[in-house]
Motif scaffolding. Structure first.
Motif, mmCIF file in Angstrom:
data_model
loop_
_atom_site.group_PDB
_atom_site.id
_atom_site.type_symbol
_atom_site.label_atom_id
_atom_site.label_comp_id
_atom_site.label_asym_id
_atom_site.label_seq_id
_atom_site.Cartn_x
_atom_site.Cartn_y
_atom_site.Cartn_z
ATOM 1 N N VAL A 60 -18.536 16.590 2.549
ATOM 2 C CA VAL A 60 -19.126 16.193 3.760
ATOM 3 C C VAL A 60 -20.797 16.455 3.346
ATOM 4 C CG1 VAL A 60 -19.419 16.752 6.223
ATOM 5 C CG2 VAL A 60 -17.167 16.871 5.033
ATOM 6 N N PRO A 61 -21.469 15.502 3.105
ATOM 7 C CA PRO A 61 -22.713 15.655 2.984
ATOM 8 C C PRO A 61 -23.739 16.040 4.006
ATOM 9 C CG PRO A 61 -22.460 13.234 2.945
ATOM 10 C CD PRO A 61 -21.107 14.059 3.109
ATOM 11 N N GLU A 62 -23.508 17.256 4.652
ATOM 12 C CA GLU A 62 -24.528 17.449 5.665
ATOM 13 C C GLU A 62 -24.679 19.034 5.626
ATOM 14 O OE1 GLU A 62 -22.991 16.840 9.700
ATOM 15 O OE2 GLU A 62 -21.564 15.305 9.466
ATOM 16 N N PHE A 63 -25.658 19.528 6.302
ATOM 17 C CA PHE A 63 -25.941 21.031 6.129
ATOM 18 C C PHE A 63 -25.040 21.712 7.283
ATOM 19 C CE2 PHE A 63 -30.044 19.088 4.708
ATOM 20 C CZ PHE A 63 -30.057 19.822 3.651
ATOM 21 N N ALA A 64 -24.446 23.156 6.726
ATOM 22 C CA ALA A 64 -23.942 23.871 7.707
ATOM 23 C C ALA A 64 -24.888 24.810 8.729
ATOM 24 C CB ALA A 64 -22.977 24.765 6.984
ATOM 25 N N THR A 65 -24.991 24.762 9.902
ATOM 26 C CA THR A 65 -25.960 25.257 10.637
ATOM 27 C C THR A 65 -25.496 26.582 11.283
ATOM 28 O OG1 THR A 65 -25.431 24.128 12.410
ATOM 29 C CG2 THR A 65 -26.988 23.114 11.063
ATOM 30 N N GLY A 66 -24.350 26.746 11.320
ATOM 31 C CA GLY A 66 -23.636 28.000 11.943
ATOM 32 C C GLY A 66 -22.555 28.448 11.415
ATOM 33 N N PHE A 67 -21.861 29.683 11.460
ATOM 34 C CA PHE A 67 -20.930 30.320 10.768
ATOM 35 C C PHE A 67 -20.266 31.318 11.743
ATOM 36 C CE2 PHE A 67 -19.352 33.965 8.437
ATOM 37 C CZ PHE A 67 -17.994 33.382 8.008
ATOM 38 N N GLU A 68 -18.943 31.204 12.091
ATOM 39 C CA GLU A 68 -18.273 32.313 12.855
ATOM 40 C C GLU A 68 -16.838 32.672 12.030
ATOM 41 O OE1 GLU A 68 -17.727 31.409 16.744
ATOM 42 O OE2 GLU A 68 -19.774 31.064 17.161
ATOM 43 N N ALA A 69 -16.472 33.919 12.201
ATOM 44 C CA ALA A 69 -15.414 34.392 11.652
ATOM 45 C C ALA A 69 -14.597 35.104 12.638
ATOM 46 C CB ALA A 69 -15.668 35.323 10.451
ATOM 47 N N SER A 70 -13.195 34.945 12.101
ATOM 48 C CA SER A 70 -12.322 35.545 13.358
ATOM 49 C C SER A 70 -11.029 36.094 12.510
ATOM 50 C CB SER A 70 -11.916 34.548 14.304
ATOM 51 O OG SER A 70 -11.022 33.591 14.002
ATOM 52 N N ASP A 71 -10.013 36.703 13.162
ATOM 53 C CA ASP A 71 -8.855 37.018 12.481
ATOM 54 C C ASP A 71 -8.038 35.747 12.053
ATOM 55 O OD1 ASP A 71 -9.351 39.633 12.974
ATOM 56 O OD2 ASP A 71 -8.280 39.751 14.858
ATOM 57 N N THR A 72 -8.119 34.518 12.701
ATOM 58 C CA THR A 72 -7.479 33.625 12.479
ATOM 59 C C THR A 72 -7.993 32.652 11.347
ATOM 60 O OG1 THR A 72 -8.291 32.413 14.473
ATOM 61 C CG2 THR A 72 -6.191 33.642 14.582
ATOM 62 N N GLY A 73 -9.321 32.654 11.151
ATOM 63 C CA GLY A 73 -10.022 31.834 10.315
ATOM 64 C C GLY A 73 -11.495 31.793 10.548
ATOM 65 N N ALA A 74 -12.326 30.893 9.692
ATOM 66 C CA ALA A 74 -13.684 31.041 9.906
ATOM 67 C C ALA A 74 -13.919 29.484 10.559
ATOM 68 C CB ALA A 74 -14.415 31.073 8.364
ATOM 69 N N SER A 75 -15.359 29.201 11.015
ATOM 70 C CA SER A 75 -15.704 28.168 11.682
ATOM 71 C C SER A 75 -17.154 27.785 11.063
ATOM 72 C CB SER A 75 -15.560 28.080 13.121
ATOM 73 O OG SER A 75 -16.023 26.740 13.858
ATOM 74 N N LEU A 76 -17.406 26.672 10.727
ATOM 75 C CA LEU A 76 -18.632 26.151 10.318
ATOM 76 C C LEU A 76 -19.088 24.981 11.114
ATOM 77 C CD1 LEU A 76 -18.234 25.703 6.284
ATOM 78 C CD2 LEU A 76 -19.836 27.389 7.429
ATOM 79 N N THR A 77 -20.301 25.023 11.823
ATOM 80 C CA THR A 77 -20.930 24.095 12.486
ATOM 81 C C THR A 77 -21.896 23.173 11.754
ATOM 82 O OG1 THR A 77 -20.947 25.705 14.506
ATOM 83 C CG2 THR A 77 -22.325 23.641 14.603
ATOM 84 N N LEU A 78 -21.843 21.961 11.747
ATOM 85 C CA LEU A 78 -22.332 20.945 10.979
ATOM 86 C C LEU A 78 -23.524 20.769 11.607
ATOM 87 C CD1 LEU A 78 -19.432 19.096 9.213
ATOM 88 C CD2 LEU A 78 -20.583 21.266 8.541
ATOM 89 N N ALA A 79 -24.529 20.479 10.905
ATOM 90 C CA ALA A 79 -25.891 19.382 11.578
ATOM 91 C C ALA A 79 -25.469 18.239 12.409
ATOM 92 C CB ALA A 79 -26.992 19.367 10.436
ATOM 93 N N GLY A 80 -24.516 17.549 12.062
ATOM 94 C CA GLY A 80 -24.319 16.514 12.811
ATOM 95 C C GLY A 80 -23.234 16.516 14.088
ATOM 96 N N GLY A 81 -22.891 17.948 14.098
ATOM 97 C CA GLY A 81 -22.231 18.271 15.536
ATOM 98 C C GLY A 81 -20.817 18.543 15.330
ATOM 99 N N GLY A 82 -20.364 18.309 14.039
ATOM 100 C CA GLY A 82 -18.776 18.423 13.610
ATOM 101 C C GLY A 82 -18.666 19.974 13.366
ATOM 102 N N THR A 83 -17.486 20.310 13.371
ATOM 103 C CA THR A 83 -17.066 21.772 13.041
ATOM 104 C C THR A 83 -15.977 21.659 11.872
ATOM 105 O OG1 THR A 83 -17.435 22.432 15.284
ATOM 106 C CG2 THR A 83 -15.810 23.681 14.001
#
Length: 402
Positions: A128-151
């Protein structure tokens, strides 16, 4: 907004990030590589030591990489400090420790391009040739927010996003930084005489001046000197710069010509207080930054990746998911001592050159003389430099092409 789920997400598409994505995908993990490729030529090369060659062989990428690289069969050290205790030049042959070459030198951009080709052909790997702009971690996994709006969701996020790592900052991992009163001029050169697959390092009072072979009658240069002198050199026209380099190299490669872009690299270092946080592991320059001395930076980054891969595979065999605390604790224990020892070695070499004190000069000269004349000691040091056995990751233990 789209959302995709993977076992492992790698952020950063440089050489370390690409190798991490390849390593996990080849082991059967559903992997995503997040980040755009940067293949601009900047005059910098990397000497891939034998452990890194074995790692790249295991990833299936080495056959295409070696065609762009030059072997380093001999390493020559010349004391050009003007010290009263200056030893004669010392040469070390790869054949003494059963290798055809200590390593292979390749332009950074060529290495990235070849790893990207391997990644493109790899199953289980999505880019995925996008920048990661955000990151969150939890007990169930991690979530990356992409510059294009995807997760992107994953069990483990691998931060390979460089010395200014955004993921490291978000995760709250502390760093220690330092700098030296030097900068490094980097440039690719053509020359009249053949290098004979020999890397030559002149130890000067302002830092190492190192010429490393490239294919043909070409070499890469890393010239570490004072900040003011590096700035002056970087402003010279090509003819004047080539003449200055030829003088510093004592004309041992004959007439030189600039044969590519040049760079000016600050001499800085960075270390972290830990290699992981919840659901994220740091690799490469996100975890440690070295000045361009001793070919340690990228080679240690590949050791990070191979060590993390071992921790994930071993954890999975014990019933742990890739991003579990048990897995990441195992990774931490595999990297801490290794990186600290090599950081101290590079820092110590550079500072002894800058010190200019007779006791320091004597110890450095005596050490080089001992390595030249005591065969068993020389071979032990050479093996540790390119074939470290203690704690070596499994992908770096396989047979090498040499």
């Amino acid at each position: 907004m789209t959302e995709s789920t993977y076992n492992i997400a790698v952020v950063g598409a440089g050489a370390v990030g690409l190798s991490a994505a390849l390593a996990f995908a080849r082991d059967g993990f559903k992997t995503v590589l997040v980040g755009g490729l940067d293949t601009r030529r900047d005059g910098r090369t990397v000497a891939l030591l034998n452990g890194s060659v074995r790692f790249l062989e295991a990833l299936g990428a080495w056959p295409s990489i070696v065609r762009e690289a030059a072997p380093l069969e001999t390493m020559r050290i010349v004391d050009d400090t003007g010290s009263l205790f200056r030893p004669p030049p010392a040469s070390f042959q790869a054949g003494e420790i059963g290798l055809d070459a200590f390593g292979w030198n390749i332009e950074n951009t060529a290495l990235v391009e070849k790893l990207a080709e391997a990644a493109q052909a790899c199953v289980n790997l999505t880019h995925v040739p996008e920048f990661a702009t955000g990151f969150e971690a939890s007990d169930t996994g991690a979530s990356l927010t992409l510059a294009g709006g995807g997760t992107v969701r994953a069990s483990l996020v691998v931060a390979a996003d460089g010395r200014n790592s955004k993921l490291r900052q978000i995760a709250g991992i502390g760093t220690r930084t330092w700098s030296y009163p030097q900068s490094a001029v980097t440039v690719t050169l053509a020359h009249d005489r053949g290098h004979r697959e020999t890397s030559t390092e002149f130890h000067t009072r302002h830092g190492p001046f190192t010429l490393v072979p490239l294919p043909g009658r070409r070499s890469s240069l890393v010239w570490v000197t004072s900040k003011a002198e590096a700035e002056r050199l970087s402003q010279l026209d090509e003819a004047a710069l080539a003449a200055a380099i030829e003088r510093q190299a004592q004309s041992h490669l004959g007439v030189m010509r600039v044969d590519g872009p040049r760079g000016l690299v600050p001499m800085t270092g960075l270390s972290v207080n830990r290699y992981w946080a919840r659901r994220v592991a740091l690799v490469g320059e996100a975890a440690h930054v070295f000045p361009p001395i001793g070919a340690q930076g990228l080679n240690l980054g590949f050791r990070d990746v191979a060590s993390l891969r071992d921790a994930v595979v071993d954890g999975q065999n014990e019933g742990h998911e890739p991003g579990s605390e048990e897995t990441l604790t195992r990774y931490q224990s595999s990297r801490d001592l290794d990186v600290r020892l090599r950081t101290a070695a590079v820092d110590g070499l550079n500072r002894t050159l800058l010190a200019g004190m007779l006791p320091t000069d004597f110890l450095r000269g005596a050490g080089l003389l001992a390595l030249s004349n005591i065969g068993p000691l020389r071979r032990v040091v050479m093996r540790e430099g390119v074939l470290p056995r203690v704690g070596a990751p499994r992908l770096m233990q396989g047979p090498s092409t040499g």
